[in-house]
Design an enzyme around this catalytic site. Structure first.
Site, PDB file in Angstrom:
ATOM      1  N   ASP A  84       0.773  -1.256   0.011  1.00  0.00           N
ATOM      2  CA  ASP A  84      -0.123  -0.206  -0.140  1.00  0.00           C
ATOM      3  C   ASP A  84       1.128   1.115  -0.002  1.00  0.00           C
ATOM      4  OD1 ASP A  84      -1.905   1.372  -0.373  1.00  0.00           O
ATOM      5  OD2 ASP A  84      -3.002   1.086   2.265  1.00  0.00           O
ATOM      6  N   TRP A  87       2.765   8.541  -2.134  1.00  0.00           N
ATOM      7  CA  TRP A  87       3.940   8.182  -2.264  1.00  0.00           C
ATOM      8  C   TRP A  87       4.314   9.356  -3.468  1.00  0.00           C
ATOM      9  CZ3 TRP A  87       7.733   7.641  -6.198  1.00  0.00           C
ATOM     10  CH2 TRP A  87       9.221   7.426  -5.734  1.00  0.00           C
ATOM     11  N   HIS A 111       3.214   3.638  -8.667  1.00  0.00           N
ATOM     12  CA  HIS A 111       3.360   2.121  -8.864  1.00  0.00           C
ATOM     13  C   HIS A 111       4.496   1.852  -9.776  1.00  0.00           C
ATOM     14  CE1 HIS A 111      -0.955   1.596  -7.313  1.00  0.00           C
ATOM     15  NE2 HIS A 111      -1.399   2.284  -8.581  1.00  0.00           N
ATOM     16  N   GLU A 162     -11.189  -4.576  -6.317  1.00  0.00           N
ATOM     17  CA  GLU A 162     -12.681  -3.486  -6.467  1.00  0.00           C
ATOM     18  C   GLU A 162     -11.130  -2.399  -7.141  1.00  0.00           C
ATOM     19  OE1 GLU A 162     -13.574  -6.121  -2.721  1.00  0.00           O
ATOM     20  OE2 GLU A 162     -11.804  -5.475  -3.607  1.00  0.00           O
ATOM     21  N   TRP A 210     -10.701  -2.592  -9.663  1.00  0.00           N
ATOM     22  CA  TRP A 210     -11.144  -2.146 -11.000  1.00  0.00           C
ATOM     23  C   TRP A 210     -12.473  -0.806 -11.071  1.00  0.00           C
ATOM     24  CZ3 TRP A 210      -9.553  -4.575 -15.431  1.00  0.00           C
ATOM     25  CH2 TRP A 210      -8.900  -5.738 -15.422  1.00  0.00           C
ATOM     26  N   LEU A 230      11.482 -20.494  -3.600  1.00  0.00           N
ATOM     27  CA  LEU A 230      10.503 -19.297  -3.011  1.00  0.00           C
ATOM     28  C   LEU A 230       9.140 -19.552  -4.225  1.00  0.00           C
ATOM     29  CD1 LEU A 230       9.161 -17.193  -1.846  1.00  0.00           C
ATOM     30  CD2 LEU A 230      10.527 -15.554  -2.979  1.00  0.00           C
ATOM     31  N   ARG A 258       1.518  -4.925   6.006  1.00  0.00           N
ATOM     32  CA  ARG A 258       0.618  -3.838   5.356  1.00  0.00           C
ATOM     33  C   ARG A 258       1.942  -2.639   5.561  1.00  0.00           C
ATOM     34  NH1 ARG A 258      -5.376  -2.566   3.501  1.00  0.00           N
ATOM     35  NH2 ARG A 258      -5.159  -0.388   2.551  1.00  0.00           N
ATOM     36  N   ARG A 269      -5.709  -1.867   8.264  1.00  0.00           N
ATOM     37  CA  ARG A 269      -7.127  -2.970   7.673  1.00  0.00           C
ATOM     38  C   ARG A 269      -6.324  -3.703   6.745  1.00  0.00           C
ATOM     39  NH1 ARG A 269      -8.580   1.904   5.815  1.00  0.00           N
ATOM     40  NH2 ARG A 269      -7.514   1.807   4.071  1.00  0.00           N
ATOM     41  N   GLU A 275      -0.154 -13.144  12.323  1.00  0.00           N
ATOM     42  CA  GLU A 275       1.049 -12.152  13.092  1.00  0.00           C
ATOM     43  C   GLU A 275       0.413 -10.726  11.807  1.00  0.00           C
ATOM     44  OE1 GLU A 275       1.561 -12.207  16.251  1.00  0.00           O
ATOM     45  OE2 GLU A 275       0.846 -14.376  16.481  1.00  0.00           O
TER      46      GLU A 275
END
Length: 253
Positions: free
Chosen positions: A22, A27, A39, A69, A71, A133, A190, A196, A209
């Site tokens: 986020d 930024w 982005h 969302e 979109w 990974l 986040r 959220r 966690e």
């Protein structure tokens, strides 16, 4: 940064880390630029964090790249995001393959343009045999969409006589989720100061966690990842048990 990394107990790494990336737009705004500028620079953070997880030996990394969302955002931003996604996948697939990283995608990818789906499928195929990974990209994803899909598929199998409704358990539901092949995340990060989960892996994060940082995603680097992992390792994961029970199990075990 090296001193932070040296503090990490490699025997107690979270097996699966999930990240809500986020703050790209904010930024960019702080720098007087449009959202796509943020982005674009966020891609470097993705590259840096994927590298950091692979170096440490984290098994799974899920990145919330584009939500259902999203979109609803302005068309120019949606178009720019999709084009950036395709360009990034095209450029990074060779590096992923070289570093033994296996790409996965969860979400309603049918909503993506055909050229984006084609690029994704090629990358998935190219990296399919890798054993390092597991990089899971959540694209056109929302947890409520995922849960509705799971319930619909379970209902279809009940109707077809493949499942006894009385025999449905938590494990049954997990088998119908988009993440059925992955362990649940143990650490969710986040960025950008929001507290959220935002429709992200709602079922899977039940015992994760949660770690929140004010750092905007384009500024998030390995040292920030290390700080989150160290915070995770300082916590006591009880899963409903008492601290005394957990300590006794660790001593006996």
């Amino acid at each position: 940064m090296q001193s932070l990394r040296e503090q990490i107990n490699l025997q107690r790494l979270p097996r699966h880390i999930a990240i809500i990336m986020d703050g790209n737009g904010r930024w960019a705004k702080e720098k007087g630029q449009d959202r796509l500028y943020g982005h674009f620079h966020g891609v470097e953070s993705v590259r840096n964090i994927v590298e950091g997880c692979a170096e440490l030996g984290v098994e799974y990394l899920t990145l919330y790249a584009f939500s259902t969302e999203n979109w609803d955002r302005p068309q120019y931003e949606v178009t720019g995001l999709i084009e950036l996604l395709v360009e990034t996948i095209r450029k990074e697939t060779e590096t992923l393959n070289k570093n033994n990283i296996k790409l996965h995608v969860i979400g309603d990818v049918k909503m993506l343009p055909e050229y984006a789906q084609k690029e994704l499928n090629e990358s998935l195929q190219i990296t399919s045999q890798n054993t390092g990974l597991n990089l899971v990209m959540a694209l056109s994803y929302s947890s409520r969409w995922e849960l509705v899909q799971a319930v619909q598929h379970i209902a279809e199998d009940v109707k077809a006589g493949k499942i006894d409704p009385a025999a449905i358990t938590q494990n049954t539901l997990q088998q119908y989720l988009a993440t059925s092949n992955f362990p649940d995340p143990e650490l969710m990060i986040r960025t950008s100061g929001e507290y959220r989960i935002s429709n992200f892996l709602l079922y899977q994060l039940a015992y994760a966690e949660l770690y929140f940082t004010n750092v905007r995603w384009p500024d998030f680097r390995k040292e920030n990842l290390y700080e989150a992992i160290l915070d995770f390792q300082r916590r006591e994961r009880r899963f409903g048990k008492t601290g005394e029970q957990v300590q006794k199990e660790q001593i006996n075990g």
